[in-house]
Design a protein around this motif. Structure first.
Motif, PDB file in Angstrom:
ATOM      1  N   GLY A   1      34.486  39.889  32.038  1.00  0.00           N
ATOM      2  CA  GLY A   1      35.806  40.145  32.599  1.00  0.00           C
ATOM      3  C   GLY A   1      36.261  41.579  32.396  1.00  0.00           C
TER       4      GLY A   1
ATOM      5  N   GLY B   1      34.557  44.131  32.718  1.00  0.00           N
ATOM      6  CA  GLY B   1      33.982  44.966  33.762  1.00  0.00           C
ATOM      7  C   GLY B   1      34.839  45.046  35.007  1.00  0.00           C
ATOM      8  N   GLN B   2      35.841  44.153  35.141  1.00  0.00           N
ATOM      9  CA  GLN B   2      36.727  44.171  36.298  1.00  0.00           C
ATOM     10  C   GLN B   2      37.923  45.101  36.122  1.00  0.00           C
ATOM     11  N   VAL B   3      38.103  45.641  34.921  1.00  0.00           N
ATOM     12  CA  VAL B   3      39.234  46.530  34.659  1.00  0.00           C
ATOM     13  C   VAL B   3      38.892  47.929  35.178  1.00  0.00           C
ATOM     14  N   PRO B   4      39.704  48.515  36.047  1.00  0.00           N
ATOM     15  CA  PRO B   4      39.408  49.861  36.578  1.00  0.00           C
ATOM     16  C   PRO B   4      39.402  50.903  35.463  1.00  0.00           C
TER      17      PRO B   4
ATOM     18  N   TYR C   1      44.368  41.672  33.458  1.00  0.00           N
ATOM     19  CA  TYR C   1      43.151  41.420  34.225  1.00  0.00           C
ATOM     20  C   TYR C   1      42.357  40.246  33.646  1.00  0.00           C
ATOM     21  N   LEU C   2      42.478  40.030  32.347  1.00  0.00           N
ATOM     22  CA  LEU C   2      41.698  38.982  31.684  1.00  0.00           C
ATOM     23  C   LEU C   2      42.467  37.675  31.529  1.00  0.00           C
TER      24      LEU C   2
END
Length: 325
Positions: A213, A215-218, A243-244
């Motif tokens: 998860g 890895g989805q944070v810009p 995001y998480l």
């Protein structure tokens, strides 16, 4: 001239034709897709009905009767007793104590697993490639080990005579006070060992899921917040956590369910020296009930299912709202 106009004029539709519009191709395709979906889902629904729905309904029905093994052997019908089994469960048994113990253990284990899993996931984002591989392999080994095997290994580590923990404590203190010390005889130390085993095997799932998860944070947003002077905690709570949130919610619900119905680790430690009456949780308490008390055991199962549904209802309601949107 009138004949030509008459020939060109389109044929008139019947009066009732305008009130009956033809079925659109989209609706026909939607019905066809719906039939295909039900056909594809039919095998799974049948399996769920046989393996889940039928036993669940049967369990609920039996919990309101006095059904025992004698009824099954003699082929007689049980008597309807209403809520008598549930009243006996909470007034004439040690089930309330087991329930409170299980809930307390679930809370402690879930907190440790979630906190350590998230911290390890964040740590993996800061490690180099080599160290990240080492940590990942270590987590995979702990995760892949069967619960019974893990319990046996940790049982030997805390063994009374040959345990590594007793030897290390004697070495550190320079005494023999820890010789033949039993970690499983006392309920408090029993649950201490149990918590270590469950947390050790539960952290990898949370760590890997959280790491995916993250890895989805810009990265641009994190870099901008760092330039604005936000410290690590503020960046995590205000930027990373939103995001998480959905990922951690799913993981939290799964951990609550798994930690509330643990059985293998508790039963194995009880077999190595723990006192069952003082260390039972819901799973082992249900297993250790008399084999003939089918109705009473069914009442325990219904309470466990209802409790799990209550604990996970918040996540289910949120998921349904998101699907409607």
């Amino acid at each position: 001239m009138s004949e030509t106009a008459t020939a060109v004029r389109p044929a008139e539709k019947p009066r009732g034709a305008a009130s009956r519009p033809p079925v659109s191709r989209e609706k026909a395709r939607a019905r066809r897709d719906a039939r295909s979906a039900w056909v594809l889902l039919a095998p799974s629904l049948i399996i769920l009905g046989v393996m889940v729905a039928y036993p669940a309904v049967l369990m609920v029905i039996q919990s309101f009767t006095d059904y025992t093994v004698r009824n099954k052997v003699q082929g007689t019908m049980p008597n309807f007793v209403g809520f008598e089994n549930y009243l006996d469960l909470f007034t004439q048994s040690d089930f309330p104590e087991v329930l409170i113990r299980s809930l307390a253990l679930m809370v402690v284990m879930t907190v440790f697993i979630m906190v350590l899993g998230v911290l390890i996931a964040v740590l993996m984002t800061r490690l180099g490639r080599a160290w990240r591989i080492v940590v990942s392999v270590g987590l995979l080994l702990a995760w892949a080990m069967p619960p019974l095997t893990a319990t046996v290994v940790w049982g030997w580590i805390f063994d009374t005579q040959y345990g590594l923990v007793n030897w290390a404590l004697n070495t550190i203190t320079g005494t023999q006070d820890w010789t033949n010390h039993s970690w499983l005889l006392n309920p408090f130390s029993f649950f201490f060992v149990l918590t270590i085993i469950v947390v050790w095997q539960g952290v990898p799932f949370v760590a890997f899921t959280t790491y995916a998860g993250l890895g989805q944070v810009p990265a641009e947003v994190l870099e901008a917040s760092s330039l604005d002077g936000a410290n690590g905690w503020k960046r995590f709570w205000n930027i990373v956590f939103p995001y998480l949130r959905s990922v951690l919610t799913v993981v939290l619900v799964l951990q609550i369910i798994w930690n509330l119905r643990i059985f293998t680790q508790v039963y194995a430690l009880q077999s190595r020296g723990g006192i069952a009456s003082e260390t039972n949780v819901l799973g082992t308490y249900l297993f250790r009930q008399g084999p003939g008390e089918v109705a009473f055991t069914a009442a325990i199962g219904v309470v466990m299912v209802a409790l799990l549904l209550i604990l996970s209802w918040g996540y289910v309601r949120t998921t349904l709202k998101e699907e409607e949107l």
